[in-house]
Write a protein that holds these residues in place. Structure first.
Motif, mmCIF file in Angstrom:
data_model
loop_
_atom_site.group_PDB
_atom_site.id
_atom_site.type_symbol
_atom_site.label_atom_id
_atom_site.label_comp_id
_atom_site.label_asym_id
_atom_site.label_seq_id
_atom_site.Cartn_x
_atom_site.Cartn_y
_atom_site.Cartn_z
ATOM 1 N N ILE A 192 0.959 -1.086 0.004
ATOM 2 C CA ILE A 192 -0.092 -0.143 0.098
ATOM 3 C C ILE A 192 0.922 1.321 0.122
ATOM 4 O O ILE A 192 1.803 1.300 0.694
ATOM 5 C CB ILE A 192 -0.933 -0.075 1.208
ATOM 6 N N LYS A 193 0.739 1.957 -1.021
ATOM 7 C CA LYS A 193 1.359 3.315 -0.962
ATOM 8 C C LYS A 193 1.089 4.368 0.404
ATOM 9 O O LYS A 193 -0.164 4.629 0.498
ATOM 10 C CB LYS A 193 1.072 3.987 -2.280
ATOM 11 N N PRO A 194 2.056 4.468 1.154
ATOM 12 C CA PRO A 194 1.718 5.240 2.348
ATOM 13 C C PRO A 194 1.332 6.648 2.175
ATOM 14 O O PRO A 194 2.051 7.320 1.366
ATOM 15 C CB PRO A 194 3.149 4.978 3.270
ATOM 16 N N GLU A 195 0.421 7.256 3.055
ATOM 17 C CA GLU A 195 0.090 8.438 3.206
ATOM 18 C C GLU A 195 0.470 9.261 4.456
ATOM 19 O O GLU A 195 0.564 8.387 5.365
ATOM 20 C CB GLU A 195 -1.295 8.864 2.496
ATOM 21 N N GLU A 196 0.412 10.405 4.648
ATOM 22 C CA GLU A 196 0.584 10.975 5.806
ATOM 23 C C GLU A 196 -0.339 10.659 6.860
ATOM 24 O O GLU A 196 -1.381 10.642 6.560
ATOM 25 C CB GLU A 196 0.779 12.450 5.776
ATOM 26 N N GLY A 197 0.099 10.163 8.123
ATOM 27 C CA GLY A 197 -0.657 9.557 9.275
ATOM 28 C C GLY A 197 -0.951 8.454 9.094
ATOM 29 O O GLY A 197 -1.750 7.734 10.196
ATOM 30 N N ASP A 198 -0.661 7.544 8.053
ATOM 31 C CA ASP A 198 -0.842 6.051 8.163
ATOM 32 C C ASP A 198 0.133 5.365 9.044
ATOM 33 O O ASP A 198 1.011 5.727 9.442
ATOM 34 C CB ASP A 198 -0.499 5.741 6.815
ATOM 35 N N ARG A 199 -0.549 4.251 9.542
ATOM 36 C CA ARG A 199 -0.051 3.473 10.305
ATOM 37 C C ARG A 199 0.270 2.050 9.813
ATOM 38 O O ARG A 199 -0.755 1.481 9.420
ATOM 39 C CB ARG A 199 -0.691 3.370 11.805
ATOM 40 N N PHE A 200 1.418 1.415 9.847
ATOM 41 C CA PHE A 200 1.673 0.018 9.473
ATOM 42 C C PHE A 200 2.039 -0.873 10.758
ATOM 43 O O PHE A 200 2.894 -0.265 11.453
ATOM 44 C CB PHE A 200 2.794 -0.262 8.256
#
Length: 211
Positions: A192-200
């Protein structure tokens, strides 16, 4: 690992499941029961033990958390009735008090009677339980619900100091939706292409780590 999402406590388990204590609900996605048998039918030799191991892990989770409800956000089954689904039927008989909910995924192609015989309550599109919407593949439009879905089998790549890299299944939590890892071990991974605020939250053999 325990996290908070929309004010609700969720427990992420390294066996690729979420437990929601407030609802006594165990949540998984993409179990793909019958996939090994489907491959064998088409001449690809896949061990039947793969599906057995997935069900053993699921049994361990139900015994660990004692949920009232087991929710699958799509692709419980991989295709039509086959020998692997017979094994699942025997597994299901051990948990007659467990409420079993399925949001149909693109691979769930059993007849209505088949689901009823297996004691599974089916939702054709989605299930809402505030503050969450559970669906197989996330909707394009956003609203007041936080969506939890499956379908894409998310993974994350971790890089080491000597150019090593390791791809691991993960839980993904974005600002408006989350994606569960595929429960079945017999699946690939999609980034998944990360965006600001994403959590993995990467899943290792021993624990979960936020990356």
């Amino acid at each position: 690992m325990q996290i908070t999402c929309r004010g609700e406590i969720l427990i992420l388990n390294k066996e690729r499941a979420i437990y929601w204590p407030a609802q006594e609900m165990l949540i998984i996605s993409d179990l793909h029961i019958g996939k090994p048998a489907h491959f064998r039918k088409h001449g690809i030799q896949v061990p039947s033990t793969i599906g057995d191991q997935d069900l053993t892990r699921l049994k361990g989770l139900t015994e660990q958390y004692h949920p009232k409800t087991l929710l699958i956000t799509g692709d419980l089954f991989h295709h039509q009735l086959n020998s692997d689904i017979t094994v699942f039927s025997q597994w299901r008989a051990e948990f007659t008090d467990l409420k079993f909910l399925l949001i149909k995924g693109n691979h769930d192609r059993l007849l209505t009677k088949d689901y009823k015989d297996l004691g599974i309550e089916v939702y054709e599109k989605e299930l809402t339980c505030w503050p969450f919407r559970f669906i197989h593949d996330r909707p394009k439009a956003e609203d007041e619900y936080y969506t939890i879905s499956g379908h894409i089998h998310p993974g994350v790549t971790i890089y080491g100091k000597a150019r090593q890299r390791l791809s691991l299944p993960c839980f993904y939590f974005g600002t408006s939706y989350a994606v569960l890892p595929a429960f079945s071990a017999f699946t690939g991974l999609s980034r998944i292409k990360p965006e600001e605020g994403d959590r993995f939250y990467a899943i290792t053999p021993s624990h979960i780590v936020e990356v």
